[in-house]
Design a protein around this motif. Sequence first.
Motif, PDB file in Angstrom:
ATOM      1  N   VAL A  93       2.942  -0.458   7.864  1.00  0.00           N
ATOM      2  CA  VAL A  93       4.082  -0.946   8.000  1.00  0.00           C
ATOM      3  C   VAL A  93       4.185  -2.594   8.139  1.00  0.00           C
ATOM      4  O   VAL A  93       3.498  -3.211   8.782  1.00  0.00           O
ATOM      5  CB  VAL A  93       4.624  -0.358   9.343  1.00  0.00           C
ATOM      6  CG1 VAL A  93       6.213  -0.811   9.539  1.00  0.00           C
ATOM      7  CG2 VAL A  93       4.636   1.091   9.442  1.00  0.00           C
ATOM      8  N   GLN A 117       7.813   0.543   5.578  1.00  0.00           N
ATOM      9  CA  GLN A 117       6.513   1.392   5.163  1.00  0.00           C
ATOM     10  C   GLN A 117       5.966   1.094   3.729  1.00  0.00           C
ATOM     11  O   GLN A 117       6.971   1.305   2.847  1.00  0.00           O
ATOM     12  CB  GLN A 117       6.712   2.531   5.273  1.00  0.00           C
ATOM     13  CG  GLN A 117       5.474   3.364   5.000  1.00  0.00           C
ATOM     14  CD  GLN A 117       4.279   3.436   5.874  1.00  0.00           C
ATOM     15  OE1 GLN A 117       4.535   3.543   7.061  1.00  0.00           O
ATOM     16  NE2 GLN A 117       2.957   3.158   5.146  1.00  0.00           N
ATOM     17  N   THR A 119       2.975   2.375   1.239  1.00  0.00           N
ATOM     18  CA  THR A 119       1.981   3.134   1.036  1.00  0.00           C
ATOM     19  C   THR A 119       1.249   2.955  -0.408  1.00  0.00           C
ATOM     20  O   THR A 119       1.925   2.999  -1.333  1.00  0.00           O
ATOM     21  CB  THR A 119       2.284   4.487   1.242  1.00  0.00           C
ATOM     22  OG1 THR A 119       3.139   4.875   2.593  1.00  0.00           O
ATOM     23  CG2 THR A 119       1.071   5.524   1.216  1.00  0.00           C
TER      24      THR A 119
END
Length: 122
Positions: A93, A117, A119
């Motif tokens: 994050v 976020q 990823t």
Amino acid sequence: QVQLVESGGGLVQAGDSLRLSCAASGRTLNGYAMGWFRQRPGKEREFVAAISWSGGVTKYADSVKGRFTISRDNAKITVALQMNSLKPEDTAVYYCAAGLQIMVLTTHPQYWGQGTQVTVSA
């Protein structure tokens, strides 16, 4: 009161690029340094990058040097983080932050965003 709102997070593959943005509103941030932190799964929040009010001074964590670039637009009071050659270990994050002095910002920001976020899949 200061509000910092991040955007641009998402799911990408290793080697891809992503650009995060942070918009500031509320109390004026004239003269403030701005930066980015991240919190990886199971880890403490860590410093990523910072830029002085003038943009003339930038600082980066060793883990992102050469891959991430921080920039700012003082007319719009925004700060961006261009992230290239992303790795799975960049998954975290990401938080926008602001502080009066860049050296203090790297350890004790005055203001925080809510986070976005990122990823990175292998």
